[in-house]
Design a protein around this motif. Structure first.
Motif, PDB file in Angstrom:
ATOM      1  N   ALA A 279       0.818  -1.214   0.000  1.00 10.63           N
ATOM      2  CA  ALA A 279       0.000   0.000   0.000  1.00 10.63           C
ATOM      3  C   ALA A 279       0.853   1.266   0.000  1.00 10.63           C
ATOM      4  O   ALA A 279       0.565   2.201  -0.757  1.00 10.63           O
ATOM      5  CB  ALA A 279      -0.970  -0.013   1.174  1.00 10.63           C
ATOM      6  N   PRO A 280       1.908   1.363   0.832  1.00 14.12           N
ATOM      7  CA  PRO A 280       2.766   2.544   0.739  1.00 14.12           C
ATOM      8  C   PRO A 280       3.373   2.738  -0.649  1.00 14.12           C
ATOM      9  O   PRO A 280       3.509   3.866  -1.113  1.00 14.12           O
ATOM     10  CB  PRO A 280       3.853   2.270   1.792  1.00 14.12           C
ATOM     11  N   PHE A 281       3.726   1.635  -1.324  1.00 12.19           N
ATOM     12  CA  PHE A 281       4.272   1.764  -2.675  1.00 12.19           C
ATOM     13  C   PHE A 281       3.213   2.304  -3.626  1.00 12.19           C
ATOM     14  O   PHE A 281       3.483   3.183  -4.449  1.00 12.19           O
ATOM     15  CB  PHE A 281       4.791   0.416  -3.172  1.00 12.19           C
ATOM     16  N   CYS A 282       1.987   1.789  -3.514  1.00 17.66           N
ATOM     17  CA  CYS A 282       0.885   2.291  -4.332  1.00 17.66           C
ATOM     18  C   CYS A 282       0.705   3.789  -4.100  1.00 17.66           C
ATOM     19  O   CYS A 282       0.601   4.571  -5.057  1.00 17.66           O
ATOM     20  CB  CYS A 282      -0.395   1.535  -4.003  1.00 17.66           C
ATOM     21  N   GLY A 283       0.704   4.200  -2.838  1.00 20.25           N
ATOM     22  CA  GLY A 283       0.570   5.617  -2.527  1.00 20.25           C
ATOM     23  C   GLY A 283       1.730   6.431  -3.056  1.00 20.25           C
ATOM     24  O   GLY A 283       1.550   7.560  -3.533  1.00 20.25           O
ATOM     25  N   MET A 284       2.941   5.883  -3.003  1.00 25.25           N
ATOM     26  CA  MET A 284       4.111   6.595  -3.510  1.00 25.25           C
ATOM     27  C   MET A 284       4.008   6.807  -5.022  1.00 25.25           C
ATOM     28  O   MET A 284       4.353   7.876  -5.541  1.00 25.25           O
ATOM     29  CB  MET A 284       5.392   5.827  -3.181  1.00 25.25           C
ATOM     30  N   VAL A 285       3.533   5.787  -5.737  1.00 24.10           N
ATOM     31  CA  VAL A 285       3.361   5.925  -7.186  1.00 24.10           C
ATOM     32  C   VAL A 285       2.379   7.055  -7.489  1.00 24.10           C
ATOM     33  O   VAL A 285       2.639   7.924  -8.336  1.00 24.10           O
ATOM     34  CB  VAL A 285       2.870   4.606  -7.802  1.00 24.10           C
ATOM     35  N   LEU A 286       1.248   7.070  -6.790  1.00 23.83           N
ATOM     36  CA  LEU A 286       0.252   8.116  -7.012  1.00 23.83           C
ATOM     37  C   LEU A 286       0.827   9.491  -6.679  1.00 23.83           C
ATOM     38  O   LEU A 286       0.612  10.467  -7.408  1.00 23.83           O
ATOM     39  CB  LEU A 286      -0.986   7.847  -6.161  1.00 23.83           C
TER      40      LEU A 286
ATOM     41  N   ALA B  63       7.395   6.740   1.862  1.00 25.89           N
ATOM     42  CA  ALA B  63       6.489   7.824   2.252  1.00 25.89           C
ATOM     43  C   ALA B  63       6.901   9.175   1.688  1.00 25.89           C
ATOM     44  O   ALA B  63       6.362  10.205   2.105  1.00 25.89           O
ATOM     45  CB  ALA B  63       6.406   7.910   3.772  1.00 25.89           C
ATOM     46  N   ARG B  64       7.808   9.208   0.747  1.00 20.44           N
ATOM     47  CA  ARG B  64       8.322  10.485   0.265  1.00 20.44           C
ATOM     48  C   ARG B  64       7.194  11.386  -0.247  1.00 20.44           C
ATOM     49  O   ARG B  64       6.321  10.959  -0.985  1.00 20.44           O
ATOM     50  CB  ARG B  64       9.365  10.274  -0.830  1.00 20.44           C
ATOM     51  N   GLY B  65       7.240  12.631   0.193  1.00 21.97           N
ATOM     52  CA  GLY B  65       6.288  13.619  -0.271  1.00 21.97           C
ATOM     53  C   GLY B  65       4.896  13.520   0.320  1.00 21.97           C
ATOM     54  O   GLY B  65       4.025  14.310  -0.042  1.00 21.97           O
TER      55      GLY B  65
ATOM     56  N   PHE C 152       4.785  -5.890  -4.639  1.00 20.58           N
ATOM     57  CA  PHE C 152       4.959  -4.655  -5.391  1.00 20.58           C
ATOM     58  C   PHE C 152       4.365  -4.697  -6.798  1.00 20.58           C
ATOM     59  O   PHE C 152       3.622  -3.803  -7.186  1.00 20.58           O
ATOM     60  CB  PHE C 152       6.434  -4.277  -5.427  1.00 20.58           C
ATOM     61  N   ALA C 153       4.687  -5.731  -7.578  1.00 22.54           N
ATOM     62  CA  ALA C 153       4.144  -5.798  -8.941  1.00 22.54           C
ATOM     63  C   ALA C 153       2.672  -6.177  -8.919  1.00 22.54           C
ATOM     64  O   ALA C 153       1.823  -5.466  -9.471  1.00 22.54           O
ATOM     65  CB  ALA C 153       4.950  -6.797  -9.772  1.00 22.54           C
ATOM     66  N   GLY C 154       2.356  -7.305  -8.268  1.00 19.23           N
ATOM     67  CA  GLY C 154       0.977  -7.765  -8.237  1.00 19.23           C
ATOM     68  C   GLY C 154       0.097  -7.006  -7.272  1.00 19.23           C
ATOM     69  O   GLY C 154      -1.130  -7.016  -7.404  1.00 19.23           O
ATOM     70  N   GLY C 155       0.706  -6.314  -6.311  1.00 20.26           N
ATOM     71  CA  GLY C 155      -0.058  -5.584  -5.312  1.00 20.26           C
ATOM     72  C   GLY C 155      -0.062  -4.093  -5.556  1.00 20.26           C
ATOM     73  O   GLY C 155      -1.007  -3.527  -6.117  1.00 20.26           O
ATOM     74  N   GLY C 156       0.996  -3.399  -5.129  1.00 23.98           N
ATOM     75  CA  GLY C 156       1.023  -1.942  -5.184  1.00 23.98           C
ATOM     76  C   GLY C 156       0.852  -1.364  -6.568  1.00 23.98           C
ATOM     77  O   GLY C 156       0.064  -0.431  -6.775  1.00 23.98           O
TER      78      GLY C 156
END
Length: 377
Positions: free
Chosen positions: A17-24, A46-48, A152-156
């Motif tokens: 989930a943090p990776f998904c949020g980071m991508v967005l 959590a950057r930004g 990361f690939a299949g999730g976030g």
């Protein structure tokens, strides 16, 4: 930026989930990360983002999240099925408050089915997806590639794609929707070629680890060099194999059979005769599909990465990957500071319409936490 103006509430969880949020966030979204009070600060994605620290088990703490979601475009939650409903934060009340909300649920096995409530990690989801069984060898048990494929690939990343698709559809319908993202299904989906190519002989057909692309071929894998480093060889097509053999000093080497013990011995001995740097100089720019196996620091410092600014400075001094893919008009922006847990609690609640006195009371009652001394109250 492509997602400028999109407001996301991300409930803190583990890596997917943090990776998904980071991508967005990298592509322009504004992210409010809802951290659990008292949890250790281990998030490195959590950057930004901005952080509000909330006690979700406190009735008023849960209401804080509900209020934040009224002004959000996306809610991203990483819990097992039923957790959000027990908190009073399931899709029914939140989408009643905000019909345009995209409610993204990221879990191991999805929201339904007999395994929905099971605990698990990347290795379990990968195992249940049917993919882990392919990552094995004749004398080697299945080995996951750390936690990249399911988490990361299949999730976030798959969840981020679903969110962007739902936001695009909302521009036509005006309505949000619930996204049920299963890391097990996502791992299978990104591995679709493995499922759909099983009839392609002789690429597949033997047991795992004995085929063209899974370590069975002496010309598709890694070989140790004289300085105990490695070179990666992907000399799959005949023209690439011929160039590979010539540059290796084995012009009479035959590509088949792929599991020739003698060919593997000759190739191993050749690579072991020189250092990685020497072999890199030999193969650089040649159509042989041979490259050095770089460390993370070496990759960030490579000429290719420098030419494309493929890495950006991280908050702890090291380099971290820049966002991908590249966009010509609305480029994503990586890097940025990582918030402390609860660093922005006060300012975010004030932005959500709480009065200063209400925020003070929520802090005193233990519903939320302000972890920085610089409060605006």
């Amino acid at each position: 930026m492509a997602l400028k103006g999109v407001r996301v509430v991300e409930l803190a969880g583990l890596a997917p989930a943090p990776f998904c949020g980071m991508v967005l966030r990298d592509f322009g979204a504004s992210i409010i990360r809802v951290d659990k009070m008292g949890q250790p600060e281990m998030d490195r994605l959590a950057r930004g983002k901005r952080s509000v620290s909330v006690n979700l088990k406190h009735k008023e703490g849960a209401q804080v999240v509900r209020r934040l979601c009224r002004g959000a475009d996306v809610l991203l939650e990483p819990f097992r099925p039923g957790v959000m409903e027990r908190l009073g934060l399931g899709p029914t009340p939140l989408t009643a408050d905000n019909p345009g909300l995209v409610y993204a649920r990221l879990s191991g096995y999805g929201q339904t089915g007999p395994a929905a409530g099971w605990a698990g990690h990347d290795i379990n989801y990968l195992a249940m997806s049917g993919v882990l069984s392919s990552l094995a060898g004749p004398d080697r048990a299945p080995q996951p590639p750390v936690n990249i494929l399911a988490d990361f690939a299949g999730g976030g990343l798959t969840c981020a794609m679903g969110i962007m698709a739902a936001l695009l559809e909302r521009t036509r319908s005006g309505r949000g929707q619930v996204i049920d993202c299963s890391m097990t299904e996502g791992a299978a989906y990104v591995s679709s070629w493995l499922f759909k190519s099983r009839d392609l002989l002789p690429i597949w057909g033997e047991e795992p680890g004995c085929n063209w692309l899974d370590g069975g071929a002496f010309w598709y894998g890694c070989h140790r060099t004289a300085d105990d480093r490695h070179m990666a060889v992907g000399a799959l097509e005949p023209q690439f194999f011929a160039r590979f053999a010539d540059l290796l000093g084995l012009p009479d080497l035959e590509q088949f059979p792929i599991d020739s013990a003698e060919s593997r011995r000759l190739v191993a001995a050749a690579f072991a005769s020189r250092s990685q740097a020497e072999w890199t100089a030999v193969f650089a720019g040649q159509d042989a599909c041979v490259t050095p196996v770089l460390t993370a620091d070496e990759a960030a410092a490579s000429a290719q990465a420098a030419a494309r600014a493929s890495f950006v400075p991280g908050p702890r001094g090291g380099a971290e990957p820049a966002p991908a893919p590249r966009m010509s008009r609305t480029p994503a922006v990586g890097g940025g500071d990582e918030p402390r847990r609860g660093q922005h609690t006060t300012e975010l609640l004030l932005e959500a319409g709480y009065a200063a006195e209400e925020v003070r009371r929520l802090i005193e009652d233990g519903a939320v936490e302000q972890c920085e001394s610089r409060s605006r109250l």
